[in-house]
Design an enzyme around this catalytic site. Structure first.
Site, PDB file in Angstrom:
ATOM      1  N   TYR A  38       0.868  -1.182   0.000  1.00 35.33           N
ATOM      2  CA  TYR A  38       0.000   0.000   0.000  1.00 35.33           C
ATOM      3  C   TYR A  38       0.897   1.222   0.000  1.00 35.33           C
ATOM      4  O   TYR A  38       1.844   1.302   0.779  1.00 35.33           O
ATOM      5  CB  TYR A  38      -0.878  -0.026   1.249  1.00 35.33           C
ATOM      6  CG  TYR A  38      -1.806   1.164   1.410  1.00 35.33           C
ATOM      7  CD1 TYR A  38      -2.959   1.279   0.640  1.00 35.33           C
ATOM      8  CD2 TYR A  38      -1.534   2.159   2.351  1.00 35.33           C
ATOM      9  CE1 TYR A  38      -3.816   2.359   0.800  1.00 35.33           C
ATOM     10  CE2 TYR A  38      -2.396   3.240   2.513  1.00 35.33           C
ATOM     11  CZ  TYR A  38      -3.534   3.328   1.739  1.00 35.33           C
ATOM     12  OH  TYR A  38      -4.385   4.399   1.903  1.00 35.33           O
TER      13      TYR A  38
ATOM     14  N   ASP B 282       9.399   2.663  -0.717  1.00 38.19           N
ATOM     15  CA  ASP B 282       8.400   3.373   0.081  1.00 38.19           C
ATOM     16  C   ASP B 282       8.711   3.080   1.544  1.00 38.19           C
ATOM     17  O   ASP B 282       8.371   2.020   2.069  1.00 38.19           O
ATOM     18  CB  ASP B 282       6.995   2.895  -0.299  1.00 38.19           C
ATOM     19  CG  ASP B 282       5.919   3.587   0.543  1.00 38.19           C
ATOM     20  OD1 ASP B 282       6.270   4.271   1.530  1.00 38.19           O
ATOM     21  OD2 ASP B 282       4.732   3.434   0.222  1.00 38.19           O
TER      22      ASP B 282
ATOM     23  N   LYS C 195       4.924   9.445   8.234  1.00 40.70           N
ATOM     24  CA  LYS C 195       4.769   8.970   9.614  1.00 40.70           C
ATOM     25  C   LYS C 195       5.811   9.571  10.559  1.00 40.70           C
ATOM     26  O   LYS C 195       5.665  10.712  10.981  1.00 40.70           O
ATOM     27  CB  LYS C 195       4.757   7.445   9.646  1.00 40.70           C
ATOM     28  CG  LYS C 195       3.591   6.865   8.811  1.00 40.70           C
ATOM     29  CD  LYS C 195       3.356   5.421   9.065  1.00 40.70           C
ATOM     30  CE  LYS C 195       2.365   4.790   8.102  1.00 40.70           C
ATOM     31  NZ  LYS C 195       0.960   5.041   8.367  1.00 40.70           N
TER      32      LYS C 195
HETATM   33  N1  HOZ Z   1      -0.914   3.717   6.198  1.00 40.99           N
HETATM   34  C1  HOZ Z   1      -1.613   3.367   7.392  1.00 40.99           C
HETATM   35  C2  HOZ Z   1      -1.298   1.994   7.819  1.00 40.99           C
HETATM   36  N2  HOZ Z   1      -1.618   1.001   6.921  1.00 40.99           N
HETATM   37  C3  HOZ Z   1      -3.022   3.574   7.326  1.00 40.99           C
HETATM   38  C4  HOZ Z   1      -3.390   4.869   7.835  1.00 40.99           C
HETATM   39  C5  HOZ Z   1      -4.715   5.237   7.279  1.00 40.99           C
HETATM   40  O1  HOZ Z   1      -5.045   4.770   6.180  1.00 40.99           O
HETATM   41  O2  HOZ Z   1      -5.414   5.977   7.953  1.00 40.99           O
END
Ligand code: HOZ
Length: 430
Positions: free
Chosen positions: A144, A239, A267
């Site tokens: 993702y 990433d 983050k």
């Molecule tokens: N990227 C985050 C962890 N998979 C998700 C945060 C979100 O989509 O709010």
């Protein structure tokens, strides 16, 4: 535990926010439970509006590596706040932040600050396309990279959790430019390059997958991708939104000794404020406007509050002796305690951990590929999640996410977590 106020808060929220939340992963929809609404957090603990306290392993989905409301970060924010919150003009703090990131992340020679990990990945592939003059990218099933159109193809995280890996609204022509390979299966990358030898601008991947649960790269996987990119003239984008400053001060690329061409960050780099960044070789980065022709911009990019929280966080990480060694030791104790529980209760469960990122998968054997992930028993995970929450342990409400240990978690937190987890796992047998 009483959750009356959370239930009311969720009812109110659903009237004005789609699904009652501002990001799908927060909804608890897949585990058929109401989300808890948060009032405050401090250190390793998070407190809901009903006054229930939990040991937090979500850490705002990764940023809170120092724990919540760290005094250095709050102090830095307070100092910055009184000078004004946004100028839309350059500040010296942005240069200091860039210098710090370049110093910490091995492959980054120049960096552009943005406002989220999604923005970082979208901008990085535009740069890769503009730089190479090619259109297609390769991503991996279950990885993702935020919610940019090009990435919502076989996507992980909330898209996978909610059964929406290919989102409506992404046009077919955009989808046609995203090729999907299989994580930890280098042959699948080779086949895509062989079929499209002159069309691939970049390969983008999470060097340690975190958005289908935690999966480490198998030996040779990253090496093969690096050499395929070099052979076919494509850029390699790591990433590191999740792994950056998490697995080592220089992220996964430091841990594995790799140099991608571009890196995306998010983050931790914002210390709990909305920040993303992308960076890499100077010669590539100088193609971004106003140095070069590839356009990317942002009213709030490099915002002083965001920079000051991020800078304070990164400085503290860099200046704390053995920061990652201590995090590793604590996380290893959590892993071995969970493994003992799984063994003694003879459960079908697998714990994957890299540094302070972990996932407990409810399946048997090993979990190394997206195929392994999809065989997990999500109903068992949902039961485990609810039992853990009721015992005061706050985990990500999805089988397909990472848990995060922070510097603020104490030995006592780990002990309590293991005791509560043992009981929860024991009840799963019934
Ligand atoms: N990227 C985050 C962890 N998979 C998700 C945060 C979100 O989509 O709010």
């Amino acid at each position: 535990m009483i959750h009356d106020k959370s239930i009311t808060a969720f009812r109110d929220a659903q009237k004005v926010l789609p699904g009652g939340v501002n990001s799908p992963v927060r909804s608890f929809k897949n585990i058929d439970r109401q989300p808890v609404f948060i009032e405050s957090a401090k250190g390793s603990k998070i407190r809901d509006v009903d006054g229930n306290e939990y040991i937090d392993y979500v850490g705002s989905w990764g940023p809170m590596i120092l724990g919540h409301a760290h005094p250095d970060v709050l102090g830095s924010l307070q100092d910055t706040l009184v000078k004004g919150t946004s100028f839309g003009a350059p500040t010296e703090l942005e240069t200091q932040m860039a210098e710090l990131v370049i110093d910490m992340v091995p492959s980054v020679e120049m960096v552009r600050m943005v406002n989220s990990g999604t923005e970082a990945t979208m901008s990085a592939i535009r740069l890769a396309r503009g730089y190479t003059g090619r259109n297609k990218i390769i991503k991996f099933e279950g990885c993702y990279h935020g919610h940019g159109d090009s990435f919502l193809i076989q996507a992980g995280s909330g898209a996978l959790t909610l059964g929406l890996p290919d989102s409506p609204g992404v046009t077919q022509s955009t989808a046609n430019d995203t090729l999907t390979a299989r994580f930890n299966q280098p042959d699948s990358v080779q086949a895509l390059f062989e079929a499209n030898p002159h069309d691939i601008a970049a390969v983008i991947l999470e060097p340690v997958a975190g958005n289908m649960g935690v999966i480490a790269p198998v030996p040779g996987f990253l090496e093969t991708i690096r050499s395929l990119c070099d052979h076919y003239g494509a850029l390699l984008i790591f990433d590191e939104v999740m792994t950056g400053f998490r697995l080592a001060k220089g992220g996964a690329q430091e841990l594995f000794g790799f140099k991608p061409d571009l890196t995306t960050l998010g983050k931790i780099i914002g210390g709990g404020l909305p920040v993303g960044a992308y960076g890499g070789r100077k010669e590539i980065m100088e193609h971004i406007a106003p140095s070069g022709p590839i356009y990317q911009a942002g009213t709030l990019s490099g915002n002083p509050l965001a920079m000051s929280a991020g800078y304070a966080t990164l400085q503290l990480i860099r200046n704390t002796p053995d920061f990652y060694g201590k995090l590793e030791a604590k996380s290893a104790r959590l892993e071995s305690g969970l493994q003992e529980a799984i063994d003694s209760l003879k459960l079908n469960a697998v714990i994957n951990r890299v540094g302070s990122m972990f996932t407990l998968f409810f399946t048997h054997g090993t979990v190394q590929t997206f195929g392994d992930v999809t065989r997990c028993n999500t109903a068992t995970f949902a039961r485990f999640f609810k039992l853990s929450l009721d015992a005061g342990i706050y985990l990500a409400p999805s089988q397909f996410e990472a848990g995060f240990v922070s510097a603020a978690h104490s030995e006592e937190d780990i002990k309590q977590t293991l005791a509560a987890s043992y009981q929860a796992l024991d009840q799963l047998r019934g």
